[in-house]
Motif scaffolding. Sequence first.
Motif, PDB file in Angstrom:
ATOM      1  N   VAL A   8     -33.868  22.031   2.202  1.00 43.66           N
ATOM      2  CA  VAL A   8     -33.128  21.532   1.046  1.00 43.66           C
ATOM      3  C   VAL A   8     -34.067  21.552  -0.138  1.00 43.66           C
ATOM      4  N   PRO A   9     -33.545  21.476  -1.372  1.00 41.17           N
ATOM      5  CA  PRO A   9     -34.440  21.376  -2.520  1.00 41.17           C
ATOM      6  C   PRO A   9     -35.275  20.114  -2.450  1.00 41.17           C
ATOM      7  N   PHE A  10     -36.195  19.971  -3.406  1.00 37.42           N
ATOM      8  CA  PHE A  10     -37.068  18.808  -3.465  1.00 37.42           C
ATOM      9  C   PHE A  10     -36.189  17.591  -3.734  1.00 37.42           C
ATOM     10  N   ALA A  11     -35.621  17.029  -2.679  1.00 37.73           N
ATOM     11  CA  ALA A  11     -34.660  15.942  -2.811  1.00 37.73           C
ATOM     12  C   ALA A  11     -34.553  15.221  -1.487  1.00 37.73           C
ATOM     13  N   TYR A  12     -33.904  14.084  -1.501  1.00 32.56           N
ATOM     14  CA  TYR A  12     -33.742  13.351  -0.248  1.00 32.56           C
ATOM     15  C   TYR A  12     -32.344  13.578   0.298  1.00 32.56           C
ATOM     16  N   LEU A  13     -32.211  13.350   1.613  1.00 33.30           N
ATOM     17  CA  LEU A  13     -30.966  13.656   2.297  1.00 33.30           C
ATOM     18  C   LEU A  13     -30.187  12.381   2.585  1.00 33.30           C
ATOM     19  N   ARG A  14     -29.253  12.022   1.729  1.00 32.65           N
ATOM     20  CA  ARG A  14     -28.340  10.908   1.955  1.00 32.65           C
ATOM     21  C   ARG A  14     -29.064   9.683   2.489  1.00 32.65           C
ATOM     22  N   ILE A 125     -38.624  10.763   3.232  1.00 33.86           N
ATOM     23  CA  ILE A 125     -37.934  11.764   2.425  1.00 33.86           C
ATOM     24  C   ILE A 125     -38.360  13.168   2.844  1.00 33.86           C
ATOM     25  N   PRO A 126     -37.400  14.032   3.194  1.00 33.56           N
ATOM     26  CA  PRO A 126     -37.724  15.440   3.453  1.00 33.56           C
ATOM     27  C   PRO A 126     -37.941  16.174   2.144  1.00 33.56           C
ATOM     28  N   CYS A 127     -38.978  16.962   2.085  1.00 36.26           N
ATOM     29  CA  CYS A 127     -39.333  17.693   0.871  1.00 36.26           C
ATOM     30  C   CYS A 127     -39.561  19.160   1.239  1.00 36.26           C
ATOM     31  N   ASP A 128     -38.742  20.044   0.705  1.00 29.86           N
ATOM     32  CA  ASP A 128     -38.806  21.465   1.054  1.00 29.86           C
ATOM     33  C   ASP A 128     -39.781  22.188   0.132  1.00 29.86           C
ATOM     34  N   LEU A 129     -40.814  22.772   0.722  1.00 26.94           N
ATOM     35  CA  LEU A 129     -41.805  23.505  -0.053  1.00 26.94           C
ATOM     36  C   LEU A 129     -41.523  25.005  -0.083  1.00 26.94           C
ATOM     37  N   ALA A 130     -40.441  25.444   0.567  1.00 28.63           N
ATOM     38  CA  ALA A 130     -40.167  26.878   0.697  1.00 28.63           C
ATOM     39  C   ALA A 130     -40.024  27.544  -0.665  1.00 28.63           C
ATOM     40  N   THR A 131     -39.388  26.863  -1.608  1.00 19.86           N
ATOM     41  CA  THR A 131     -39.196  27.446  -2.941  1.00 19.86           C
ATOM     42  C   THR A 131     -40.082  26.796  -3.978  1.00 19.86           C
ATOM     43  N   PHE A 142     -48.030  11.227   2.269  1.00 19.69           N
ATOM     44  CA  PHE A 142     -47.795  12.185   3.351  1.00 19.69           C
ATOM     45  C   PHE A 142     -47.574  11.475   4.678  1.00 19.69           C
ATOM     46  N   LEU A 143     -46.562  11.935   5.433  1.00 19.88           N
ATOM     47  CA  LEU A 143     -46.274  11.379   6.756  1.00 19.88           C
ATOM     48  C   LEU A 143     -46.514  12.423   7.836  1.00 19.88           C
ATOM     49  N   CYS A 144     -45.780  13.554   7.800  1.00 28.37           N
ATOM     50  CA  CYS A 144     -45.957  14.590   8.810  1.00 28.37           C
ATOM     51  C   CYS A 144     -45.383  15.908   8.301  1.00 28.37           C
ATOM     52  N   ALA A 145     -45.776  17.012   8.977  1.00 28.61           N
ATOM     53  CA  ALA A 145     -45.340  18.342   8.557  1.00 28.61           C
ATOM     54  C   ALA A 145     -45.621  19.330   9.676  1.00 28.61           C
ATOM     55  N   ARG A 173     -52.448  17.071  -2.919  1.00 25.62           N
ATOM     56  CA  ARG A 173     -51.693  18.314  -3.093  1.00 25.62           C
ATOM     57  C   ARG A 173     -51.202  18.777  -1.728  1.00 25.62           C
ATOM     58  N   ILE A 174     -49.879  18.885  -1.576  1.00 22.27           N
ATOM     59  CA  ILE A 174     -49.274  19.314  -0.319  1.00 22.27           C
ATOM     60  C   ILE A 174     -48.687  20.696  -0.548  1.00 22.27           C
ATOM     61  N   GLU A 175     -49.199  21.674   0.183  1.00 20.64           N
ATOM     62  CA  GLU A 175     -48.853  23.079  -0.068  1.00 20.64           C
ATOM     63  C   GLU A 175     -48.376  23.747   1.204  1.00 20.64           C
ATOM     64  N   GLY A 176     -47.368  24.602   1.081  1.00 16.19           N
ATOM     65  CA  GLY A 176     -46.864  25.343   2.234  1.00 16.19           C
ATOM     66  C   GLY A 176     -45.548  26.012   1.917  1.00 16.19           C
ATOM     67  N   ASN A 177     -44.868  26.458   2.965  1.00 18.34           N
ATOM     68  CA  ASN A 177     -43.566  27.112   2.791  1.00 18.34           C
ATOM     69  C   ASN A 177     -42.518  26.533   3.737  1.00 18.34           C
ATOM     70  N   LYS A 178     -42.774  25.297   4.209  1.00 18.65           N
ATOM     71  CA  LYS A 178     -41.837  24.660   5.137  1.00 18.65           C
ATOM     72  C   LYS A 178     -41.488  23.265   4.632  1.00 18.65           C
ATOM     73  N   LEU A 179     -40.699  22.571   5.424  1.00 17.02           N
ATOM     74  CA  LEU A 179     -40.289  21.227   5.064  1.00 17.02           C
ATOM     75  C   LEU A 179     -41.323  20.220   5.544  1.00 17.02           C
ATOM     76  N   VAL A 180     -41.670  19.255   4.680  1.00 16.86           N
ATOM     77  CA  VAL A 180     -42.588  18.179   5.044  1.00 16.86           C
ATOM     78  C   VAL A 180     -41.865  16.851   4.840  1.00 16.86           C
ATOM     79  N   LEU A 181     -42.379  15.809   5.461  1.00 18.93           N
ATOM     80  CA  LEU A 181     -41.805  14.471   5.333  1.00 18.93           C
ATOM     81  C   LEU A 181     -42.829  13.558   4.678  1.00 18.93           C
ATOM     82  N   ILE A 182     -42.401  12.885   3.611  1.00 19.33           N
ATOM     83  CA  ILE A 182     -43.269  11.940   2.936  1.00 19.33           C
ATOM     84  C   ILE A 182     -42.585  10.576   2.912  1.00 19.33           C
TER      85      ILE A 182
END
Length: 285
Positions: A8-14, A125-131, A142-145, A173-182
């Motif tokens: 998902v975009p840099f946003a939280y899921l419901r 909060i899920p944070c998508d770094l793909a885009t 940071f929690l996990c990724a 700085r959290i960098e990558g191309n997947k979803l991380v949880l903060i």
Amino acid sequence: MVAHTAHVPFAYLRLNTEKASSMSAPPCSLRYTVSGSEMQYVEIELSPSETVIAEAGMLMCMDAAIRMETKLGDGSEPDQGLLKKLWSAATRYLTGESLFVTHFTNCGSTAAKLAFAAPYPGKIIPCDLATRGAVLAQKGAFLCAPLGTKLGMAFTKRFGAGFFGGEGFILQRIEGNKLVLIHAGGTIMMRSLSAGETIRVDTGCLVAFEEQVNYDIEFVGGVVNTLFGGEGLFFATLTGPGRVMLQSLPFSRLADRMIAAGGSRRKEEGSPLGSFGNLFMGDNQ
């Protein structure tokens, strides 16, 4: 339970729902379920040989097939030498995190699960770094990724922002191309800033922002505001384009209130009026 895809975009899921899930996501994505309201935990499903990294001390439980290893680096560069690993650990220490990162790998032949708990009341909060590529976050966010996510540091661009901005010169700085949880405290506000749009924020309420957002500080202004406004000397100013994540309850604010309440209780216990004095003095004495 509400099903979502993991990307998902840099946003939280419901986050107002009791549970959020991405267990229906493709195998290459992080498959997780967030449970709880104010004291949340996240359960993650790992395929055989799949690995996630997490901040030290966040584990809640895990299946027997999962192996835990504590390492100096985040594992994003498996071939790096000892000096680079030491440098990576040092940068994490400078951002307020532990020197070590915990790696969890499913060593079994079937899917296995593990869970991480939030360290204080708030939201995961899920944070998508793909885009997005990378985000800058406060200490302890940071929690996990998934394995491959790079955890580093970023210096604030301006001296004033680093000295007075509340988060210091160095951000995570959290960098990558997947979803991380903060993780952040209280309830989360997401703001999408257009080019040139600026918001002023209490420095403790800033959780994370996209790398292209311009971060600076601004003097509150006015003697009365400065001395009695209760908001400190400076606001953080963030100018778009980009997305910003804010928290309603910074941990530092929660800790200050608890310490103040503890001091008030000690005073009350030594008062001849005892708890009866609260009728006259209220809860804020």
